[in-house]
Write a protein that holds these residues in place. Structure first.
Motif, PDB file in Angstrom:
ATOM      1  N   GLY A   1      52.630 -11.498  89.024  1.00  0.00           N
ATOM      2  CA  GLY A   1      53.012 -10.195  89.547  1.00  0.00           C
ATOM      3  C   GLY A   1      51.854  -9.211  89.563  1.00  0.00           C
ATOM      4  N   ARG A   2      51.054  -9.223  88.535  1.00  0.00           N
ATOM      5  CA  ARG A   2      49.887  -8.330  88.503  1.00  0.00           C
ATOM      6  C   ARG A   2      48.933  -8.663  89.642  1.00  0.00           C
ATOM      7  NH1 ARG A   2      49.623 -10.337  82.967  1.00  0.00           N
ATOM      8  NH2 ARG A   2      51.073  -9.109  81.686  1.00  0.00           N
ATOM      9  N   ALA A   3      48.761  -9.973  89.901  1.00  0.00           N
ATOM     10  CA  ALA A   3      47.859 -10.387  90.978  1.00  0.00           C
ATOM     11  C   ALA A   3      48.400  -9.967  92.343  1.00  0.00           C
ATOM     12  CB  ALA A   3      47.657 -11.901  90.920  1.00  0.00           C
ATOM     13  N   ILE A   4      49.702 -10.087  92.538  1.00  0.00           N
ATOM     14  CA  ILE A   4      50.321  -9.680  93.803  1.00  0.00           C
ATOM     15  C   ILE A   4      50.126  -8.186  94.027  1.00  0.00           C
ATOM     16  CG2 ILE A   4      52.519  -9.466  95.031  1.00  0.00           C
ATOM     17  CD1 ILE A   4      53.402 -11.990  93.332  1.00  0.00           C
ATOM     18  N   TRP A   5      50.348  -7.406  92.979  1.00  0.00           N
ATOM     19  CA  TRP A   5      50.194  -5.951  93.089  1.00  0.00           C
ATOM     20  C   TRP A   5      48.743  -5.574  93.340  1.00  0.00           C
ATOM     21  CZ3 TRP A   5      52.689  -1.813  94.249  1.00  0.00           C
ATOM     22  CH2 TRP A   5      52.225  -0.555  93.858  1.00  0.00           C
ATOM     23  N   ALA A   6      47.832  -6.224  92.651  1.00  0.00           N
ATOM     24  CA  ALA A   6      46.415  -5.920  92.825  1.00  0.00           C
ATOM     25  C   ALA A   6      45.935  -6.267  94.220  1.00  0.00           C
ATOM     26  CB  ALA A   6      45.587  -6.673  91.780  1.00  0.00           C
ATOM     27  N   ALA A   7      46.468  -7.337  94.801  1.00  0.00           N
ATOM     28  CA  ALA A   7      46.043  -7.748  96.144  1.00  0.00           C
ATOM     29  C   ALA A   7      46.505  -6.762  97.205  1.00  0.00           C
ATOM     30  CB  ALA A   7      46.584  -9.141  96.457  1.00  0.00           C
ATOM     31  N   GLY A   8      47.671  -6.151  97.001  1.00  0.00           N
ATOM     32  CA  GLY A   8      48.201  -5.201  97.975  1.00  0.00           C
ATOM     33  C   GLY A   8      49.008  -5.870  99.071  1.00  0.00           C
ATOM     34  N   PRO A   9      49.589  -5.089  99.975  1.00  0.00           N
ATOM     35  CA  PRO A   9      50.415  -5.636 101.058  1.00  0.00           C
ATOM     36  C   PRO A   9      49.622  -6.591 101.947  1.00  0.00           C
ATOM     37  CG  PRO A   9      50.682  -3.251 100.882  1.00  0.00           C
ATOM     38  CD  PRO A   9      49.529  -3.611 100.004  1.00  0.00           C
ATOM     39  N   LEU A  10      50.334  -7.519 102.560  1.00  0.00           N
ATOM     40  CA  LEU A  10      49.692  -8.464 103.457  1.00  0.00           C
ATOM     41  C   LEU A  10      49.436  -7.845 104.827  1.00  0.00           C
ATOM     42  CD1 LEU A  10      51.656 -11.619 102.414  1.00  0.00           C
ATOM     43  CD2 LEU A  10      49.161 -11.516 102.558  1.00  0.00           C
ATOM     44  N   ALA A  11      48.324  -8.214 105.429  1.00  0.00           N
ATOM     45  CA  ALA A  11      47.943  -7.651 106.719  1.00  0.00           C
ATOM     46  C   ALA A  11      48.703  -8.277 107.886  1.00  0.00           C
ATOM     47  CB  ALA A  11      46.443  -7.827 106.934  1.00  0.00           C
ATOM     48  N   LYS A  12      49.303  -9.448 107.675  1.00  0.00           N
ATOM     49  CA  LYS A  12      49.967 -10.153 108.777  1.00  0.00           C
ATOM     50  C   LYS A  12      51.210  -9.448 109.275  1.00  0.00           C
ATOM     51  CE  LYS A  12      48.689 -15.024 108.823  1.00  0.00           C
ATOM     52  NZ  LYS A  12      49.208 -16.410 108.709  1.00  0.00           N
ATOM     53  N   GLY A  13      51.791  -8.573 108.487  1.00  0.00           N
ATOM     54  CA  GLY A  13      52.985  -7.886 108.933  1.00  0.00           C
ATOM     55  C   GLY A  13      53.994  -7.714 107.822  1.00  0.00           C
ATOM     56  N   ALA A  14      55.237  -7.427 108.217  1.00  0.00           N
ATOM     57  CA  ALA A  14      56.261  -7.016 107.254  1.00  0.00           C
ATOM     58  C   ALA A  14      57.196  -8.132 106.838  1.00  0.00           C
ATOM     59  CB  ALA A  14      57.083  -5.872 107.855  1.00  0.00           C
ATOM     60  N   GLY A  15      57.042  -9.346 107.344  1.00  0.00           N
ATOM     61  CA  GLY A  15      58.028 -10.394 107.155  1.00  0.00           C
ATOM     62  C   GLY A  15      58.060 -11.035 105.777  1.00  0.00           C
ATOM     63  N   LEU A  16      58.842 -12.117 105.675  1.00  0.00           N
ATOM     64  CA  LEU A  16      59.087 -12.762 104.390  1.00  0.00           C
ATOM     65  C   LEU A  16      58.096 -13.865 104.060  1.00  0.00           C
ATOM     66  CD1 LEU A  16      62.993 -13.148 104.553  1.00  0.00           C
ATOM     67  CD2 LEU A  16      61.686 -11.432 103.275  1.00  0.00           C
ATOM     68  N   CYS A  17      57.821 -14.765 104.997  1.00  0.00           N
ATOM     69  CA  CYS A  17      57.063 -15.963 104.645  1.00  0.00           C
ATOM     70  C   CYS A  17      55.598 -15.663 104.348  1.00  0.00           C
ATOM     71  CB  CYS A  17      57.163 -16.993 105.764  1.00  0.00           C
ATOM     72  SG  CYS A  17      56.565 -18.629 105.270  1.00  0.00           S
ATOM     73  N   HIS A  18      54.987 -14.824 105.168  1.00  0.00           N
ATOM     74  CA  HIS A  18      53.598 -14.429 104.915  1.00  0.00           C
ATOM     75  C   HIS A  18      53.429 -12.969 105.290  1.00  0.00           C
ATOM     76  CE1 HIS A  18      53.973 -16.099 108.919  1.00  0.00           C
ATOM     77  NE2 HIS A  18      53.971 -17.315 108.422  1.00  0.00           N
ATOM     78  N   GLY A  19      54.320 -12.133 104.736  1.00  0.00           N
ATOM     79  CA  GLY A  19      54.279 -10.701 105.000  1.00  0.00           C
ATOM     80  C   GLY A  19      54.604  -9.886 103.762  1.00  0.00           C
ATOM     81  N   THR A  20      54.594  -8.579 103.923  1.00  0.00           N
ATOM     82  CA  THR A  20      54.715  -7.663 102.800  1.00  0.00           C
ATOM     83  C   THR A  20      56.085  -7.733 102.138  1.00  0.00           C
ATOM     84  OG1 THR A  20      53.072  -6.201 103.798  1.00  0.00           O
ATOM     85  CG2 THR A  20      54.550  -5.220 102.164  1.00  0.00           C
ATOM     86  N   ALA A  21      57.157  -7.931 102.926  1.00  0.00           N
ATOM     87  CA  ALA A  21      58.489  -8.031 102.329  1.00  0.00           C
ATOM     88  C   ALA A  21      58.602  -9.253 101.429  1.00  0.00           C
ATOM     89  CB  ALA A  21      59.554  -8.073 103.415  1.00  0.00           C
ATOM     90  N   GLY A  22      58.005 -10.360 101.841  1.00  0.00           N
ATOM     91  CA  GLY A  22      58.033 -11.556 101.008  1.00  0.00           C
ATOM     92  C   GLY A  22      57.340 -11.341  99.682  1.00  0.00           C
TER      93      GLY A  22
END
Length: 410
Positions: A315-336
């Protein structure tokens, strides 16, 4: 498991664990329930109004495959019409939105389209949970057909969530949760036992397996295509296994996750593909399908306390990395990725993780709005687009973490 500190992203780029080019700086926007609900309504209204006479939805430019017939309706739960039907039905049943039409109307026609897509684009894999017709038949109440498809898919060589036995394992579990019938529990146990028999012990990686996927043999670890997704399916139905099988799976999962984690201080991520010999190049993915977010989403509800610190490090790593640039979706996006933070909130009851998940939600709304302008419309897809975002926003409102079609079906 209290995670100290303010809900602010780290100012440092930890490049050992993620690729900064794949991420964005978090847009700091206060949590706004009214804006979240308005976005939910906007996505649902668009989905209803944009449905085509064929029963499908316009294909987003980012989902176009030049190798596929443009006249063929994409139907999979993962990115096609079945996923959109499921999302609308779920949001309507939850009271998240008010629908004007029954999303399942015309299901027989959609089933015909699904079989055509599977025959031509899906290599005839009608039984696949995320890619085939199984979830549509589940929604239609065709239990015997569902049972036959699950039975036919138990030996699929991919051994992963999208095409193989782990997806069918989830289907059996959802059918059991719905009906309480013993036959579905027995089917779950048989599939889990078969998966156990295909595990391969590795002195350096714990337990995993070799997969045949898209013409390539590999040993994958992530949630969409690898061990984590399969392990998560088992954990969701752990109560259906006997004590010996339950203990064996829990030990195997904990050992594998622990010994494959890549650490940087108090943060952790995972390789997408494992090798016993020469290390493979690492893409440093940090998303659902490969990397820490998928590991957390797959395991956080059922893994024992031995993985507490490892999951928090993810979880710390996810937060440190920040939102994904690919978009808002689940599989490879910020919502996921945000769902992983929600999972940690549910697991720990630490409000910091809910605050962080909601921060990702507000960023994802901005991404969705910007992409709608850029591409001239929403991305009508459950796993890749705005329908998945809508469900994530709904869970952020309620402080839940029910990842669509993995944690909940009905």
């Amino acid at each position: 498991m209290r995670e100290p500190g303010p809900a602010q992203p780290s100012p440092h780029n930890h490049e050992m664990l993620h690729d900064p080019r794949r991420h964005q700086a978090l847009i700091t926007i206060p949590w706004d329930e009214a804006r979240v609900r308005a976005t939910l309504s906007r996505i649902a209204a668009d989905a209803e109004s944009s449905r085509l006479p064929s029963g499908g939805w316009p294909l987003h430019v980012r989902d176009v495959d030049p190798a596929e017939d443009p006249g063929l309706m994409p139907t999979p739960l993962y990115f096609g019409a079945i996923g959109m039907v499921w999302a609308l039905r779920y949001l309507g049943a939850q009271g998240a939105v008010v629908l004007r039409h029954d999303p399942l109307a015309g299901a027989d026609t959609l089933l015909t389209h699904s079989r055509a897509w599977s025959r031509i684009c899906g290599q005839g894999q009608h039984a696949a949970y995320l890619m085939g017709e199984t979830p549509l038949l589940m929604m239609m109440g065709h239990d015997e057909a569902v049972a036959a498809l699950i039975e036919s898919n138990t030996d699929h060589p991919s051994r992963e969530l999208m095409w193989g036995a782990p997806g069918s394992l989830l289907a059996a579990l959802f059918m059991h949760r719905r009906s309480g019938q013993a036959r579905w529990a027995e089917l779950f146990r048989r599939i889990a036992a078969g998966m156990w028999q295909t595990l391969e012990a590795s002195p350096s990686h714990g337990c995993c397996w070799t997969q045949d996927l898209y013409g390539h043999r590999s040993r994958l670890l992530g949630a969409a295509h690898g061990f984590a997704g399969a392990a998560g399916a088992v954990l969701r139905g752990l109560d259906l296994l006997d004590g010996e099988a339950r203990a064996a799976w829990q030990h195997c999962i904990a050992a594998t996750v622990a010994c494959t984690a890549v650490w940087d201080g108090d943060r952790a991520n995972w390789h997408d593909e494992l090798a016993d010999g020469e290390p493979r190049p690492w893409k440093k993915l940090m998303q659902f399908c490969h990397g820490a977010p998928g590991l957390v989403i797959a395991l956080a509800d059922g893994a024992d306390a031995a993985l507490d610190e490892t999951l928090l490090a993810a979880g710390r790593a996810i937060w440190a990395a920040g939102p994904l640039a690919k978009g808002a979706g689940l599989c490879h996006g910020t919502a996921g990725n945000g769902y992983a933070l929600l999972k940690l909130y549910v697991r720990t009851q630490d409000p910091l993780w809910l605050e962080r998940a909601r921060a990702f939600a507000m960023h994802a709304i901005v991404q969705s709005e910007a992409d709608e302008v850029r591409y001239g419309g929403l991305r009508r897809s459950l796993w890749n687009g705005d329908a998945g975002l809508a469900i994530y926003l709904w869970d952020c409102l309620g402080g839940r973490a029910r990842f669509p079609t993995l944690d909940v079906f009905d």
